[in-house]
Structures are given as C-alpha cells and as structure tokens.
Write a protein that holds these residues in place. Structure first.
Motif, mmCIF file in Angstrom:
data_model
loop_
_atom_site.group_PDB
_atom_site.id
_atom_site.type_symbol
_atom_site.label_atom_id
_atom_site.label_comp_id
_atom_site.label_asym_id
_atom_site.label_seq_id
_atom_site.Cartn_x
_atom_site.Cartn_y
_atom_site.Cartn_z
ATOM 1 N N ASN A 53 0.813 -1.284 -0.128
ATOM 2 C CA ASN A 53 -0.075 0.218 -0.007
ATOM 3 C C ASN A 53 0.957 1.314 -0.073
ATOM 4 O OD1 ASN A 53 -2.580 -1.065 0.153
ATOM 5 N ND2 ASN A 53 -2.293 -1.799 2.295
ATOM 6 N N LEU A 54 0.684 2.278 -0.928
ATOM 7 C CA LEU A 54 1.390 3.215 -0.925
ATOM 8 C C LEU A 54 0.792 4.455 -0.041
ATOM 9 C CD1 LEU A 54 1.744 3.569 -5.007
ATOM 10 C CD2 LEU A 54 3.584 2.740 -3.395
ATOM 11 N N PRO A 55 1.645 5.123 0.581
ATOM 12 C CA PRO A 55 0.946 6.308 1.193
ATOM 13 C C PRO A 55 0.208 7.087 0.644
ATOM 14 C CG PRO A 55 3.514 6.071 1.727
ATOM 15 C CD PRO A 55 3.011 5.548 0.501
ATOM 16 N N ALA A 56 -0.799 7.654 1.357
ATOM 17 C CA ALA A 56 -1.692 8.672 0.767
ATOM 18 C C ALA A 56 -1.036 9.775 0.504
ATOM 19 C CB ALA A 56 -2.770 8.829 1.703
ATOM 20 N N THR B 290 -1.966 3.128 -8.888
ATOM 21 C CA THR B 290 -2.829 3.070 -8.037
ATOM 22 C C THR B 290 -2.639 2.180 -6.900
ATOM 23 O OG1 THR B 290 -4.217 1.532 -9.181
ATOM 24 C CG2 THR B 290 -4.827 3.962 -9.478
ATOM 25 N N SER B 291 -2.707 2.342 -5.650
ATOM 26 C CA SER B 291 -2.421 1.452 -4.594
ATOM 27 C C SER B 291 -3.555 0.376 -4.273
ATOM 28 C CB SER B 291 -2.257 2.422 -3.377
ATOM 29 O OG SER B 291 -1.650 1.752 -2.273
ATOM 30 N N PRO B 292 -3.242 -0.767 -3.868
ATOM 31 C CA PRO B 292 -2.035 -1.516 -3.658
ATOM 32 C C PRO B 292 -1.470 -1.719 -5.137
ATOM 33 C CG PRO B 292 -3.615 -2.912 -3.265
ATOM 34 C CD PRO B 292 -4.196 -1.789 -3.460
ATOM 35 N N VAL B 293 0.233 -1.634 -5.021
ATOM 36 C CA VAL B 293 1.022 -1.997 -5.895
ATOM 37 C C VAL B 293 1.361 -3.686 -5.898
ATOM 38 C CG1 VAL B 293 1.394 0.254 -6.773
ATOM 39 C CG2 VAL B 293 2.930 -0.908 -5.118
ATOM 40 N N GLN B 294 1.904 -4.332 -6.976
ATOM 41 C CA GLN B 294 2.329 -5.669 -6.877
ATOM 42 C C GLN B 294 3.735 -5.489 -7.102
ATOM 43 O OE1 GLN B 294 0.289 -8.130 -5.472
ATOM 44 N NE2 GLN B 294 -1.011 -6.461 -5.487
ATOM 45 N N VAL B 295 4.721 -5.631 -6.360
ATOM 46 C CA VAL B 295 5.985 -5.595 -6.219
ATOM 47 C C VAL B 295 6.644 -6.732 -6.267
ATOM 48 C CG1 VAL B 295 7.977 -4.293 -5.454
ATOM 49 C CG2 VAL B 295 5.538 -3.367 -5.344
ATOM 50 N N ILE C 204 10.984 1.437 -3.333
ATOM 51 C CA ILE C 204 10.441 0.382 -2.372
ATOM 52 C C ILE C 204 11.423 -0.925 -2.578
ATOM 53 C CG2 ILE C 204 8.473 -1.484 -2.101
ATOM 54 C CD1 ILE C 204 6.655 0.721 -3.494
ATOM 55 N N THR C 205 11.889 -1.343 -1.714
ATOM 56 C CA THR C 205 12.879 -2.504 -1.613
ATOM 57 C C THR C 205 12.313 -3.743 -1.058
ATOM 58 O OG1 THR C 205 14.752 -0.800 -1.548
ATOM 59 C CG2 THR C 205 15.152 -3.098 -1.031
ATOM 60 N N ILE C 206 12.460 -4.738 -1.656
ATOM 61 C CA ILE C 206 11.814 -6.000 -0.886
ATOM 62 C C ILE C 206 12.959 -6.751 -0.441
ATOM 63 C CG2 ILE C 206 10.424 -8.187 -1.524
ATOM 64 C CD1 ILE C 206 8.810 -5.598 -2.046
#
Length: 170
Positions: free
Chosen positions: A7-10, A26-31, A57-59
């Motif tokens: 979920n990206l911050p608003a 758009t959130s949520p994004v699939q990473v 965004i780092t996984i």
C-alpha cells in the motif's frame, strides 16, 4: 520473485511510474523487486501539482533463526552456551524476560536460583526481523551417583560465580 502487495502512502496528488511520464499508479501495487515510484501533492482546490518526489520500494527477505542449540538442563551456576543458526548476514539479539541481553550468534545463560530460564532470540537483517525463537534451560542440583559424593558450590564474588568444587570420598 515472490509478489508483494504494497500500500502506497496517501498523497494529495498522484503516484507515477516515472519522473516525467503520465502513467499513474494506484495502490496497492504488486512488487517483485526494487522499484521507484514518484509522488506529487496538489494544493486544495487547484490543479497545480508539486514536483515529483521519488520513493524507492525495496523488498528484503525476512531473516530466520532455524534452530538454537545448547543444553536443555544444567546444574545451578553452570554456564550454558546457546548457539543460534540464523540467515547468513543476520544479527542475532538475545532476550531474557523480554529484555535484550546480548548480540551475536552465541549467548551464555546461567542461573543461581531460578529453576528454569527461557531465552529468546531474534534475527535482524536489512531492516527486517524474524519471529522469536525460544530455548528453555532447566537448572537443578547436581545428582550424585554415589551417596558419598559431596558437592560444594562456590560463592558469588563480584557478580561471577567461582568454579564449583566436587570432592568425592570413600
């Protein structure tokens, strides 16, 4: 790699896939791997958008402790060395009663009076942490194999117990 829903911050503006393009996200994004998105803000009641600010965004994988080895029983004042097997590169932290006691793959636990101690450990790596792994050590009096065996315990001097002395007589 494994897909993660993030979920990206608003923001009052929008999220974009590039610094200059028009493709929004758009959130949520699939990473599945490290990715950078760009956020903007808009002043209320205007169409003016701020410059884009990059967010990466780092996984990272969650580290783990696969096992803790060491004695499960010991006599009072006996040091018990515990060893945690953790994800390569992870930092292991040891806890007693929820209080951090040490850092490193090994930890020495001892007891003067408690009949048992439960020690927990966690692994930390790249901002991620494992679940707690626990190991219980039960302490007790030394069991004599012969009724003629006398065990004399050392006194505590400067916070450290002295070596115990075992004297056997016929």
């Amino acid at each position: 790699g494994q897909q993660n829903s993030i979920n990206l911050p608003a923001v009052t503006g929008s999220w974009y896939t590039s610094e200059n393009g028009n493709q929004t996200v758009t959130s949520p994004v699939q990473v599945t791997e490290t990715v950078t998105y760009y956020a903007t803000n808009k002043a209320s009641g205007t169409v003016c958008e701020s410059d884009r600010t990059p967010y990466t965004i780092t996984i990272n994988p969650v580290p783990s402790i696969t096992e803790i080895t060491g004695a499960k029983t010991a006599v009072y004042y006996q040091d018990v060395t515990l060893t945690a097997t953790a994800t390569d590169g992870a930092t292991v932290k040891w806890y007693e009663s929820g209080i951090e006691k040490a850092t490193g793959n090994t930890y020495v636990v001892t007891s003067a009076t408690e009949p048992s101690k439960t020690v927990t450990a966690k692994a930390f790596l790249n901002g991620c942490e494992s679940d707690f792994k626990e190991h219980e050590v039960t302490f007790g009096e030394e069991v004599c194999e012969s009724p003629n065996k006398l065990v004399i315990w050392g006194k505590v001097i400067s916070g450290e117990p002295t070596n115990n002395i075992v004297y056997c007589h016929a």
